[in-house]
Design an enzyme around this catalytic site. Structure first.
Site, PDB file in Angstrom:
ATOM      1  N   GLY A  12       0.749  -1.197  -0.074  1.00  7.59           N
ATOM      2  CA  GLY A  12      -0.106   0.180  -0.020  1.00  7.59           C
ATOM      3  C   GLY A  12       0.879   1.310   0.069  1.00  7.59           C
ATOM      4  CB  ALA A  13       1.812   3.724  -2.330  1.00  6.72           C
ATOM      5  CB  ALA A  16      -0.492   3.904   6.677  1.00  9.79           C
ATOM      6  CD  GLN A 236     -16.302   7.949  11.428  1.00  7.58           C
ATOM      7  OE1 GLN A 236     -15.453   8.547  10.627  1.00  7.58           O
ATOM      8  NE2 GLN A 236     -16.115   8.369  12.811  1.00  7.58           N
ATOM      9  NE  ARG A 390     -11.384   8.038  10.748  1.00  8.56           N
ATOM     10  CZ  ARG A 390     -11.652   9.233  10.208  1.00  8.56           C
ATOM     11  NH1 ARG A 390     -11.276  10.099  10.882  1.00  8.56           N
ATOM     12  NH2 ARG A 390     -12.410   9.249   9.184  1.00  8.56           N
TER      13      ARG A 390
END
Length: 580
Positions: A12-13, A16, A236, A390
């Site tokens: 993943g880019a 994070a 959420q 969140r």
């Protein structure tokens, strides 16, 4: 099949992944595998800000931020992790500033800050300006800044490589298997440490702010290897998605003074959160909107939405602080936000749960033990700093604080660990899956199953849930999983076969939707984003605990979800009633 060897592999880019890569590349030989070109990652869609108690505009401190995070998460937050995140938030923002991120500024040249939902001063006394922002393009600016710094540090990217499997050998991390979109070839990446930073899974809902690529690939890969997923029932729903489309309109609009109104023009949030009104936490605002609609105060001919009113704000303020969302209103709705209120409804937005980790990003195989060499950060992970709900701007903070921590920890582990031997024929499971889908002659359509899944999830597992609706969702998903065994793809080729990959992604969505529905059915209480109309109260006696879901496979190859639980880490804040 090609085999590559790297000390550290990051999957993943987005924010994070690239924040981890900046740290890891300086300490170990690192590869970043991404299904998209890095600057197309979904972090770029985040709008409103990244919070930190800088106190540039008014008094603030990290302990107030911690309290807000714990209270906003309805006390399901692991408080040791929240303390770390809120304390390190200040340096995380300053690090981005030093990397070149063009934050909006005060007249004195400091990073400007604005109000955001659930963020207060003095433990709930009033709203506070804590969100650091770059107009309403904060995620975009973070993504571009991190990418530029990855280039500066020589990070090796493998773009359009879909990671389809995690390789473990005797309980230790050995690497991953990836599908190269351009050629259709499989690649095995042997690694001493692997960091999953592959984002969320919101595409099992129909009305969602999530991009088409957010199909839970990382969560599914880990889950299928017998590792647990934590708190997946807590999803959420952002209050202000564009009506019927789900495209996000940032909470920063309410931070700048935007007001939610019903068909009578009433500012209805005064009834639900009299202290901070429209800036209550997202779960509360989403429920308030649906309550207004249910009680006949919704807007439009069908009464199925409410309005976000920005018309009282000066046009120059909208142009400077909210240029993107005002343009969205013009483009998608044909509305002029200077003069007309914007129709909105809650949209599926963010997975609070995910791959369980500790505060160093190490993935847990059960309640206490870690998987050597396996890490996760960002929305794919559950630390848990978001608990049951969140707070806005805590996601961009999470990816930077825990992306950095995971990158450092993974590289330091790789510097001392030996190589774990690859399993025999490491890509066998992926080869079998792809061949079955590519050569299948089934009659079921991937698009049709996905549509029915999304409609069932929207109907049965969104803002309001009951035992009956969740049982219906579980039954629907079980039926769709059976039908999925009979899918076929029209494109039989190898190069850029997105038809094939959508079929793989659908399998991920079905597994993860089942985990959400089963976990939600077992949680007989209401907490944060999980609201059970048949159990409307929070139950701290029986459910002050994290859900841990495991995949079980019987002799016939049928899968079920097994649930276990682990305690919530509490330090200084005891559960109390959530009043705002």
């Amino acid at each position: 099949m090609q085999i590559h060897k790297y000390d550290t592999v990051i999957v993943g880019a987005g924010g994070a992944g690239m924040r981890a890569a900046i740290e890891s590349t300086q300490r170990s030989r690192t590869a970043v595998l991404t299904k998209l070109y890095p600057t197309r990652s979904h972090t770029g869609a985040a709008q409103g800000g990244m919070c930190a108690a800088l106190a540039n505009v008014e008094e603030d401190n990290w302990e107030w931020h911690t309290f807000d995070t714990v209270k906003g998460g309805d006390y399901l937050v692991d408080q040791d992790a929240a303390e770390i995140m809120c304390k390190e938030a200040i340096d995380a923002v300053l690090d981005l500033e030093k990397m070149g991120l063009p934050f909006s500024r005060t007249p004195e040249g400091r990073i400007d800050q604005r109000r955001f939902g659930g963020h207060t001063r003095n433990h709930g006394e009033a709203a506070v300006r804590r969100s650091c922002y770059a107009a309403d393009r904060t995620g975009h600016m973070i993504l571009q800044t991190l990418f530029q710094n990855c280039v500066k540090h020589g990070v090796e990217f493998f773009n359009e490589f879909y990671v389809l499997d995690l390789l473990l050998n005797e309980g230790r991390t050995a690497g991953v298997v990836a599908y190269e979109l351009a050629t259709g070839e499989l690649h095995v990446f042997q690694a001493k440490s692997v960091v999953f930073a592959s984002g969320g899974n919101g595409k099992f809902f129909k009305v969602t702010s999530n991009a088409h690529t957010l199909t839970g690939d990382g969560q599914a890969a880990v889950y299928r290897r017998g590792l647990p997923l934590e708190d997946m029932e807590f999803f959420q729903f952002h209050p202000t998605g564009i009506w019927r489309m789900g495209i996000l309109l940032t909470e920063g609009a309410r931070g700048e003074g935007g007001i939610l109104r019903n068909k009578d023009g009433e500012r209805f949030m005064e009834r639900y959160a009299p202290t901070i009104k429209d800036l209550a936490p997202r779960d509360m605002v989403s429920r308030a909107i649906y309550t207004e609609i249910r009680e006949g105060r919704g807007c439009g001919p069908d009464g199925d939405h409410v309005y976000l009113d920005l018309t009282h704000l000066p046009p120059e303020q909208l142009d400077a602080k909210l240029p993107d969302i005002t343009e969205f209103a013009r483009t998608y709705l044909g509305i002029e936000p200077y003069t007309d209120p914007i129709p909105i409804q809650p949209t599926a937005h963010y997975e609070m749960g995910g791959i369980p980790t500790n505060v160093e990003g190490e993935v847990l195989r059960n309640n206490t033990d870690v998987v050597p060499g396996l890490y996760a950060a960002g929305e794919v992970a559950c630390v848990s700093v978001h608990g049951a709900n969140r707070l806005g701007t805590n996601s961009l903070l999470d990816i930077n604080v825990f992306g950095r921590r995971a990158g450092i920890a993974a590289a330091e582990y790789a510097s001392t660990a030996g190589w774990t031997e690859l399993p025999a024929n490491p890509a066998a499971q992926v080869e079998e899956l792809l061949e079955r889908l590519r050569s299948g002659e089934g009659t079921e359509s991937v698009a049709e199953i996905r549509r029915e899944l999304q409609e069932s999830m929207d109907t049965n597992a969104m803002v309001y849930r009951t035992e009956a609706t969740l049982k219906q969702a579980v039954a629907d998903i079980a039926a769709l999983k059976e039908r999925y065994k009979n899918v076929s793809v029209q494109d039989k080729g190898k190069r850029y076969n997105t038809d094939l990959l959508e079929a793989v992604e659908l399998g991920n969505l079905l597994d993860l939707a089942e985990v959400l529905a089963v976990s939600a059915l077992a949680r007989n209480e209401s907490r944060g984003g999980h609201y059970r109309e048949d159990y409307p109260n929070r139950d701290d006696v029986n459910f002050m605990r994290h859900t841990m879901a495991y995949r079980e496979v019987d002799a016939d190859g049928n899968t079920t979800v097994r649930l276990d639980y682990k305690p919530v880490v509490q330090t200084r804040y005891q559960p109390m009633e959530r009043k705002y």
